[in-house]
Design a protein around this motif. Structure first.
Motif, PDB file in Angstrom:
ATOM      1  N   GLU A 150       0.848  -1.188   0.000  1.00  0.00           N
ATOM      2  CA  GLU A 150       0.000   0.000   0.000  1.00  0.00           C
ATOM      3  C   GLU A 150       0.888   1.243   0.000  1.00  0.00           C
ATOM      4  OE1 GLU A 150      -3.831   0.124   2.534  1.00  0.00           O
ATOM      5  OE2 GLU A 150      -2.352  -0.921   3.734  1.00  0.00           O
ATOM      6  N   CYS A 151       0.431   2.310  -0.658  1.00  0.00           N
ATOM      7  CA  CYS A 151       1.078   3.600  -0.428  1.00  0.00           C
ATOM      8  C   CYS A 151       0.461   4.135   0.871  1.00  0.00           C
ATOM      9  CB  CYS A 151       0.856   4.546  -1.606  1.00  0.00           C
ATOM     10  SG  CYS A 151      -0.830   5.126  -1.789  1.00  0.00           S
ATOM     11  N   PRO A 152       1.156   5.057   1.575  1.00  0.00           N
ATOM     12  CA  PRO A 152       0.672   5.442   2.904  1.00  0.00           C
ATOM     13  C   PRO A 152      -0.707   6.123   2.867  1.00  0.00           C
ATOM     14  CG  PRO A 152       2.648   6.677   2.278  1.00  0.00           C
ATOM     15  CD  PRO A 152       2.441   5.658   1.235  1.00  0.00           C
ATOM     16  N   TRP A 208      -7.695   2.629   3.282  1.00  0.00           N
ATOM     17  CA  TRP A 208      -6.857   1.632   2.630  1.00  0.00           C
ATOM     18  C   TRP A 208      -6.520   2.176   1.247  1.00  0.00           C
ATOM     19  CZ3 TRP A 208      -6.307  -2.496   5.914  1.00  0.00           C
ATOM     20  CH2 TRP A 208      -7.336  -2.752   6.826  1.00  0.00           C
ATOM     21  N   SER A 209      -5.274   1.998   0.800  1.00  0.00           N
ATOM     22  CA  SER A 209      -4.968   2.455  -0.561  1.00  0.00           C
ATOM     23  C   SER A 209      -4.902   1.287  -1.534  1.00  0.00           C
ATOM     24  CB  SER A 209      -3.660   3.240  -0.584  1.00  0.00           C
ATOM     25  OG  SER A 209      -2.582   2.415  -0.210  1.00  0.00           O
ATOM     26  N   GLY A 210      -4.994   0.071  -1.033  1.00  0.00           N
ATOM     27  CA  GLY A 210      -4.925  -1.097  -1.918  1.00  0.00           C
ATOM     28  C   GLY A 210      -3.481  -1.483  -2.192  1.00  0.00           C
ATOM     29  N   TYR A 211      -3.280  -2.721  -2.622  1.00  0.00           N
ATOM     30  CA  TYR A 211      -1.919  -3.199  -2.897  1.00  0.00           C
ATOM     31  C   TYR A 211      -1.563  -2.841  -4.332  1.00  0.00           C
ATOM     32  CZ  TYR A 211      -3.076  -5.554   1.381  1.00  0.00           C
ATOM     33  OH  TYR A 211      -3.483  -5.805   2.660  1.00  0.00           O
ATOM     34  N   HIS A 212      -0.520  -2.025  -4.502  1.00  0.00           N
ATOM     35  CA  HIS A 212      -0.108  -1.533  -5.815  1.00  0.00           C
ATOM     36  C   HIS A 212       0.678  -2.631  -6.537  1.00  0.00           C
ATOM     37  CE1 HIS A 212      -1.219   1.974  -3.561  1.00  0.00           C
ATOM     38  NE2 HIS A 212      -0.915   2.828  -4.522  1.00  0.00           N
ATOM     39  N   LEU A 213       0.191  -3.040  -7.708  1.00  0.00           N
ATOM     40  CA  LEU A 213       0.778  -4.187  -8.408  1.00  0.00           C
ATOM     41  C   LEU A 213       1.875  -3.755  -9.377  1.00  0.00           C
ATOM     42  CD1 LEU A 213      -2.566  -6.107  -9.019  1.00  0.00           C
ATOM     43  CD2 LEU A 213      -0.918  -6.398  -7.149  1.00  0.00           C
ATOM     44  N   PRO A 233      -6.618   5.126 -11.259  1.00  0.00           N
ATOM     45  CA  PRO A 233      -5.412   5.652 -10.607  1.00  0.00           C
ATOM     46  C   PRO A 233      -5.622   5.752  -9.086  1.00  0.00           C
ATOM     47  CG  PRO A 233      -6.106   7.071 -12.417  1.00  0.00           C
ATOM     48  CD  PRO A 233      -7.176   6.041 -12.244  1.00  0.00           C
ATOM     49  N   CYS A 234      -4.543   5.541  -8.323  1.00  0.00           N
ATOM     50  CA  CYS A 234      -4.660   5.574  -6.866  1.00  0.00           C
ATOM     51  C   CYS A 234      -5.029   6.995  -6.411  1.00  0.00           C
ATOM     52  CB  CYS A 234      -3.344   5.146  -6.228  1.00  0.00           C
ATOM     53  SG  CYS A 234      -3.363   5.273  -4.434  1.00  0.00           S
ATOM     54  N   PRO A 235      -6.093   7.135  -5.590  1.00  0.00           N
ATOM     55  CA  PRO A 235      -6.503   8.477  -5.153  1.00  0.00           C
ATOM     56  C   PRO A 235      -5.481   9.142  -4.227  1.00  0.00           C
ATOM     57  CG  PRO A 235      -7.778   6.782  -4.015  1.00  0.00           C
ATOM     58  CD  PRO A 235      -6.971   6.082  -5.068  1.00  0.00           C
ATOM     59  N   TYR A 236      -4.533   8.374  -3.681  1.00  0.00           N
ATOM     60  CA  TYR A 236      -3.586   8.946  -2.710  1.00  0.00           C
ATOM     61  C   TYR A 236      -2.242   9.291  -3.345  1.00  0.00           C
ATOM     62  CZ  TYR A 236      -7.232   7.089   0.209  1.00  0.00           C
ATOM     63  OH  TYR A 236      -8.453   6.808   0.731  1.00  0.00           O
ATOM     64  N   CYS A 237      -1.705   8.389  -4.203  1.00  0.00           N
ATOM     65  CA  CYS A 237      -0.373   8.658  -4.774  1.00  0.00           C
ATOM     66  C   CYS A 237      -0.429   8.919  -6.277  1.00  0.00           C
ATOM     67  CB  CYS A 237       0.580   7.494  -4.483  1.00  0.00           C
ATOM     68  SG  CYS A 237       0.174   5.972  -5.380  1.00  0.00           S
ATOM     69  N   GLY A 238      -1.573   8.656  -6.906  1.00  0.00           N
ATOM     70  CA  GLY A 238      -1.712   8.928  -8.336  1.00  0.00           C
ATOM     71  C   GLY A 238      -1.092   7.892  -9.253  1.00  0.00           C
TER      72      GLY A 238
HETATM   73 ZN   LIG Z   1      -1.225   4.856  -3.975  1.00  0.00          ZN
END
Ligand SMILES: [Zn+2]
Length: 484
Positions: A283-285, A291-296, A351-356
């Motif tokens: 996850e990104c922080p 939860w940011s989900g597991y980035h694959l 796209p991840c809402p936290y890290c993009g």
């Molecule tokens: Zn992220």
């Protein structure tokens, strides 16, 4: 490569090309298991050109890897074994031989294909299975490690203490190689069994790491002990957790204690990995409570989500069982591997809402199907109980320090009904009667059952019960019923 900012069509194109090349050049010619399987099912790997075409391949599951009386070393069939007479005649190899000489090419083959390292499954439910890595895989393990640290948002100036148990298990080594590749100071304590709780605390006192890394229950235990001893850890900004689930409840407890120890904004990153995948994702922080989900890593492997009953592939964001296919692996390779892990949010390409980052992510809670047990509370009918749900409730209850659920036969009589006993040690200052009532009510509302008894213990006795320091995996659910 800019692995985390490509557009979705670019990522899909890379996956399709790599999958086709991997199947035709590595798997079909050199995997003893899949060569036979493709022949049996009349699968022509040259016709598999896209991720969708992957559906033509049968699944592989843990049972396929376990030894049988005819094949006591079944796992060997999954090791990529190159046929030099095939390799040598490939036009690219002929050109390479002319350019660099035969011994240089043979040396490269060796580095690509010879197993030099292995990790094994923990074997809680079945025999451990070893997974071999070649030098090629070690490079991928380093790549995934460096990408994990990038995902966590750490920098090379930061320091970390790795408290995963020292063993031939993926989690410990993924962290070691992550630090080596990324170029940051990461010190491995070996966990509780190697240095004890106090050893881990004094290592953290010396190194002063920004990141604490390990199994959630053990990291929590170390933080709680350090807090009780009056230590100050103001530098800690990241907790990286893996090896088991890390519900919001336990995350909140850890961050709360660290803030009392002088820390400021502490972010918790969960990780997901399994021996058969030979790498982990993180996850990104996320902000607290999210939860940011597991980035694959889309260029290194493909995750599908399937209906566990029918095997049908589910759509984006739909829940189901996670199935993994690597795209660049040597050593022990499993294709379309059924992990036995169920995820309620599926895989998303948003796209991840936290890290993009634009990589696909596994979102939602992951649970094991094997965590569901049938309990015989009455004489007539069994009750299916999902222990993931119970764990969630207990981890989320701030007043509980440690806990264990025990399933046993009433009156120690193998023919009697089952009993569910909750053992717990309260957190400091908790009112026992109120706590018991709260847990009973929550069990009743969320899973429609209550424990037969709640037994209260001291923290030390609870730690002995769950064997936190002495075993690799803590025992949260103790089933003492006689085996059928
Ligand atoms: Zn992220």
């Amino acid at each position: 490569m800019n692995w985390d900012r490509l557009t979705v069509p670019e990522q899909r194109r890379i996956q399709n090309e790599k999958l086709h090349r991997y199947l035709t050049e590595v798997i079909a010619p050199f995997s003893p298991y899949y060569k036979k399987l493709f022949a049996e099912h009349q699968i022509d790997p040259r016709r598999i050109k896209t991720v969708e075409d992957l559906r033509q391949l049968p699944f592989t599951s843990k049972a396929d890897l376990l030894p049988t009386s005819e094949q006591p070393e079944k796992f060997r069939e999954f090791i990529i074994t190159p046929d030099l007479s095939v390799l040598k005649h490939r036009p690219r190899v002929i050109a390479e031989t002319l350019l660099r000489g035969r011994s240089a090419v043979e040396r490269r083959f060796e580095r690509e294909y010879r197993p030099i390292f292995l990790t094994a499954t923990t074997g809680r439910s079945s025999l451990p299975v070893a997974f071999a890595y070649t030098d090629h895989d070690m490079r991928n393990l380093r790549t995934s490690g460096a990408r994990l640290i990038q995902t966590f948002g750490a920098t090379t100036e930061m320091r970390g203490v790795n408290m995963f148990p020292y063993a031939p298990h993926l989690a410990f080594w993924q962290v070691v190689f992550a630090g080596l590749e990324f170029g940051m100071l990461l010190v491995s304590s070996g966990g509780g069994k190697v240095m004890g709780t106090d050893g881990n605390i004094s290592l953290i006192e010396k190194i002063k790491p920004e990141a604490l890394i390990g199994i959630p229950t053990f990291v929590y235990h170390v933080i709680r002990e350090a807090h009780a001893q009056g230590h100050k850890w103001p530098q800690v900004t990241k907790l990286v957790l893996g090896g088991e689930r890390s519900p919001q409840g336990i995350r909140r407890k850890m961050v709360g204690l660290l803030q009392q120890m002088g820390a400021g904004d502490v972010r918790v990153c969960g990780t997901y990995g399994f021996t058969e995948g030979r790498m982990a994702w993180g996850e990104c922080p996320p902000p607290p409570g999210k939860w940011s989900g597991y980035h694959l890593f889309p260029d290194l492997g493909i995750f599908e989500v399937i209906d566990p009953e029918t095997g049908d592939v589910k759509g984006e964001g739909e829940p189901g069982e996670l199935v993994y296919t690597p795209l660049d692996a040597r050593g022990t390779v499993v294709m379309r591997y059924r992990t036995g892990d169920y995820v309620d949010g599926g895989v998303t390409w948003e796209p991840c809402p936290y890290c993009g980052r634009t990589v696909p992510r596994i979102v939602g809670k992951i649970g094991r199907a094997s965590n569901t047990k049938e309990l015989q509370f009455g004489k007539l009918k069994g009750t299916l109980v999902n222990f993931d749900n119970l764990q969630q409730i207990l981890d989320d209850t701030t007043e509980i320090g440690e806990w264990q659920l025990e399933i046993r036969k009433a009156h120690d009589d193998p023919h009697d009904v089952d009993e569910l006993i909750l053992h717990l040690a309260p957190a400091n200052g908790a009112n026992m009667e109120q706590l018991k009532e709260k847990v009973r009510t929550q069990f009743q509302t969320e899973v429609e059952l209550t424990p037969n008894r709640i037994e209260v213990h001291s923290i030390d006795d609870m730690l002995k019960r769950i064997k936190l320091e002495s075993s690799l995996k803590e025992i949260r659910v103790l089933d003492t019923r006689p085996k059928e």
